[in-house]
Design a protein around this motif. Sequence first.
Motif, PDB file in Angstrom:
ATOM      1  N   LEU A  83     -49.334  16.344  64.537  1.00  0.00           N
ATOM      2  CA  LEU A  83     -49.198  15.534  64.543  1.00  0.00           C
ATOM      3  C   LEU A  83     -50.403  14.756  63.120  1.00  0.00           C
ATOM      4  CD1 LEU A  83     -46.763  12.833  67.007  1.00  0.00           C
ATOM      5  CD2 LEU A  83     -46.127  14.476  65.211  1.00  0.00           C
TER       6      LEU A  83
ATOM      7  N   SER B 285     -49.688  12.244  69.244  1.00  0.00           N
ATOM      8  CA  SER B 285     -50.383  12.180  68.094  1.00  0.00           C
ATOM      9  C   SER B 285     -51.703  12.083  68.461  1.00  0.00           C
ATOM     10  CB  SER B 285     -50.449  11.518  67.065  1.00  0.00           C
ATOM     11  OG  SER B 285     -50.896  10.224  67.795  1.00  0.00           O
TER      12      SER B 285
ATOM     13  N   ALA C 129     -47.991   4.696  61.861  1.00  0.00           N
ATOM     14  CA  ALA C 129     -47.946   6.213  61.773  1.00  0.00           C
ATOM     15  C   ALA C 129     -47.478   6.913  60.026  1.00  0.00           C
ATOM     16  CB  ALA C 129     -47.039   6.701  62.717  1.00  0.00           C
TER      17      ALA C 129
ATOM     18  N   SER D  12     -48.860  20.820  70.706  1.00  0.00           N
ATOM     19  CA  SER D  12     -49.082  21.026  69.726  1.00  0.00           C
ATOM     20  C   SER D  12     -49.675  21.899  69.075  1.00  0.00           C
ATOM     21  CB  SER D  12     -50.537  19.223  69.259  1.00  0.00           C
ATOM     22  OG  SER D  12     -49.793  18.712  69.317  1.00  0.00           O
TER      23      SER D  12
END
Length: 624
Positions: free
Chosen positions: A453, A546, A479, A361
């Motif tokens: 995320l 995430s 989610a 990420s």
Amino acid sequence: MALTLLLPVLASLQLLPRLVFSAAKPQAPAFSVQPPKVEYLLGDTVALTCSAPPAKDRVSVFQYYSNTGWAVSARVSSGWKHTYNLNITETRSAGLYSCAYYTGKPGSFVQSRESNRITIKVKDPPPGPTLTVDPPSGVVSEGHPLLITCTAPGDASQPRFHFYQDGAKIVPEDVGSEITTAEPRTSPTTVSVLSIPWVDTNSTGEYTCRYEEKQSGRWILSTRSRAVTVTLKDPPPQPVLSMDPPSGQVHEGFPLLITCTAPGDAGEWRFHFYKDGAKIVPGDAESEIGTMEPGTSSRNVSVLSIPRAGPNSAGEFTCGYEENVNGRWVPSPRSRPANVTVKDPLPLPVLSVDHPSGVVSKGDPLVITCTAPGDAGEWRFHFYKDGAEVIPGDTGSEISTTQTSTDSVMLTFPRAGPASAGEFTCGYEENVSGRWIPSPRSRPVTVTVKDPLPLPVLSVDHPSGVVSKGDPLVITCTAPGDAGEWRFHFYKDGAEVIPGDTGSEISTTQTSTDSVMLTFPRAGPASAGEFTCGYEENVSGRWIPSPGSRPVTVTVKAIWSLPIPLVAGCAGAAVGLVLLLLLICLLKRKRKGFKWEMRRRTQNDGAISSYSPIPLTMINPDTL
């Protein structure tokens, strides 16, 4: 013929008689030659006959003359006739010959008149041949071949050749020589070659040659050629062979350079390389031969270049050179041999990413590790991104070596960004005898930088987070978005909740795949704590985690909720009542000794069926 050339003949003759002069000389003798010829050849023998006329005085000495100054005398004991055999060995034998005789006794010889004169002509010998040597300078290195060529004129008929060293005739095979005759097709001359395959100190000296030509059935010897002097020269010094790498050990696939250096400063050299004794032809075994020109004008260095060493490159190498000496290439001895060993290529390094999926990420740290197999003494590492080497500091990267070992290095991106994405490889160099040998590159690893995320949402079916003991507890993780596939994880007090542990069950809601429920069928003390959740999203086969959700605290309360002081008071009153009853019973026992007590025994319908006396001492206070 000069008198000095007839010493062997004169040795058998007496000296000229002492002349006595008189008023009248004896008659002249008759002079003749046999065989009579218009022209004589070298090697002919001519019989010179001197015949005196009969007289009363006996002939004591016959004498022969030549207008060239030649004279010879022969003493006789009887007779009036004498024959002298003249050997014609050179052209100076030609001339006008005559004779005379002497009568009387020693001390009083009387000379006759001179005889008739006869001219003897001698044919000139064949012209002298031409002698040449190879090398033309006559300077030859020890151990090298020497060719001496004798060439007769073109009109010579079936010549026979002879070679001479310092005046002595050379017999073939005597000094390791060989004589061969060659008749070139394009030349009218006949050639004979004296070949000495290996020159040594015995080969030096002054060389001449002659040939014989057949004339009138006889072999006539030519005059000698001009002399040529042969001098022995030391061979060129041995060249020096060197290698890169100096150890002679090269890894397969890497370049190998073999250098041949000729000492001194000759005008011109030619180099040759040999492998296992066989000459290397440029282009064979994927080799290239080139000449390097140092700072000076000499060209005394030649390099055999093998761009990519392979199994065929291993072996024993030598080199040699040829030096141009007066137009002749004189070979040197070979260099000392050097052995080349081809080692297997270095093993591939292993490249790993702290995000095994390769997806990181944006903003998160990225660590890429390169590990070299084996246990070398020294390594140097390199990282590459999209084929270009990564320089520390570029693209926000840092390169550092792990502290636990020297066989791995980490490439660190503190905050991953667009510049961190791409195909990464790594390689290393191993120090082998002072030379850095590079390894092949690792297998590539693709790094993808993805936006972080979004946080999942954690909810409890009791919004307050307080649940009664024994009641069911349901915690839901949802989610956001609409990914194709998720994997969910729940955490309690920072530790992941494993399904089945603490009596929990994890199941997926039936209405959607974007949320998962953590269910506790009966809440208890183990259900209390701080809960969070997270999820992983499948991106091209890689699971991207995430961030964690916001925490939710769950509290489990008991079934009743009476005040603590009230409970404590009731308990104390109960205890006091029991003690009072026990005291009353003791007092009655002292007064009556025993009593009858009727206990009701309950049946299925609850009626009292019978009574029975029970001793007081057997009554359990707990039944009162």
